[in-house]
Scaffold this motif. Sequence first.
Motif, PDB file in Angstrom:
ATOM      1  N   ILE A 130       0.458  -1.127  -0.158  1.00 17.92           N
ATOM      2  CA  ILE A 130      -0.012  -0.226  -0.098  1.00 17.92           C
ATOM      3  C   ILE A 130       0.518   0.974   0.014  1.00 17.92           C
ATOM      4  CG2 ILE A 130      -1.924   0.602   1.257  1.00 17.92           C
ATOM      5  CD1 ILE A 130      -2.733  -1.589   2.512  1.00 17.92           C
ATOM      6  N   PRO A 132       2.274   4.632   0.918  1.00 21.98           N
ATOM      7  CA  PRO A 132       1.019   6.387   1.453  1.00 21.98           C
ATOM      8  C   PRO A 132       1.529   7.266   1.175  1.00 21.98           C
ATOM      9  CG  PRO A 132       3.420   4.912   2.516  1.00 21.98           C
ATOM     10  CD  PRO A 132       3.517   4.217   1.021  1.00 21.98           C
ATOM     11  N   TRP A 133       0.103   8.193   1.459  1.00 24.04           N
ATOM     12  CA  TRP A 133       0.213   9.041   0.195  1.00 24.04           C
ATOM     13  C   TRP A 133       0.868  10.308   1.247  1.00 24.04           C
ATOM     14  CZ3 TRP A 133      -5.329   8.885  -1.498  1.00 24.04           C
ATOM     15  CH2 TRP A 133      -6.253   7.944  -2.714  1.00 24.04           C
ATOM     16  N   GLU A 137      -2.446  10.044   4.766  1.00 16.98           N
ATOM     17  CA  GLU A 137      -2.323   8.976   5.712  1.00 16.98           C
ATOM     18  C   GLU A 137      -3.056   9.155   7.366  1.00 16.98           C
ATOM     19  OE1 GLU A 137      -2.974   5.923   4.356  1.00 16.98           O
ATOM     20  OE2 GLU A 137      -1.817   6.715   2.947  1.00 16.98           O
ATOM     21  N   PHE A 141      -0.567   5.087  10.456  1.00 14.02           N
ATOM     22  CA  PHE A 141      -0.544   4.197   9.819  1.00 14.02           C
ATOM     23  C   PHE A 141       0.665   3.806   9.593  1.00 14.02           C
ATOM     24  CE2 PHE A 141       0.901   4.120   5.012  1.00 14.02           C
ATOM     25  CZ  PHE A 141       0.002   3.322   5.116  1.00 14.02           C
ATOM     26  N   PRO A 143       2.797   1.450   6.861  1.00 14.39           N
ATOM     27  CA  PRO A 143       3.411   0.762   6.082  1.00 14.39           C
ATOM     28  C   PRO A 143       3.351  -0.708   5.567  1.00 14.39           C
ATOM     29  CG  PRO A 143       4.299   2.424   5.812  1.00 14.39           C
ATOM     30  CD  PRO A 143       4.221   2.455   7.232  1.00 14.39           C
TER      31      PRO A 143
END
Length: 189
Positions: A130, A132-133, A137, A141, A143
């Motif tokens: 996934i 991460p933005w 997030e 969060f 990863p």
Amino acid sequence: MLKQVKQMVSREYAKDLRAQLGSVPRTIDWTRLSPEDLEHELLELNQFVDWLRHTYGLPPQIIPPMWHRHWEMIWELSALRQQWLTCYDQQAKGNMGVVFHAEFAAARERLRDWVTISGSRLDRDRATRITPWPGGEAEGFTPTDSTEYPVENRNEDFVSFVEDQVLERQRAQDAEVQEIVNSEWSERP
């Protein structure tokens, strides 16, 4: 007397019809299942996937051995199973086999995409990455760990996965119940 016989026949017919029709397959929302239903549905899905890959000779590029470790594949395969159950129900119209196979062709393409995204292979597997933005997030969060692991015993891993998921769902359910009990207790005079 004739009226009573007609009523009895009508009741028996309705009972037989309900038995023949059975339950209508519904979409499965994996996030809302109880621990018991989660276990049941995962086991049923596993049987369907095993049947599907053997019946159609599907390669690991479509269904890898560790499909169960990837929720994107669980959702896709579950939807396909429900489609199959609907299309091959004894009450289905005669053309529903063609409908299933059209949907199956589209699902195979999506499964190829999911396998590519997940990184799952015949001999190794890793958690789906996934990305991460930046600044997008939620707090806390983490990863996913994208370490690859060899596929050694798929069946043992599946059983372990199901046990872990059921235990996790049971803990979540217990926490919800405890929260309700605590809130009701704190609201007492």
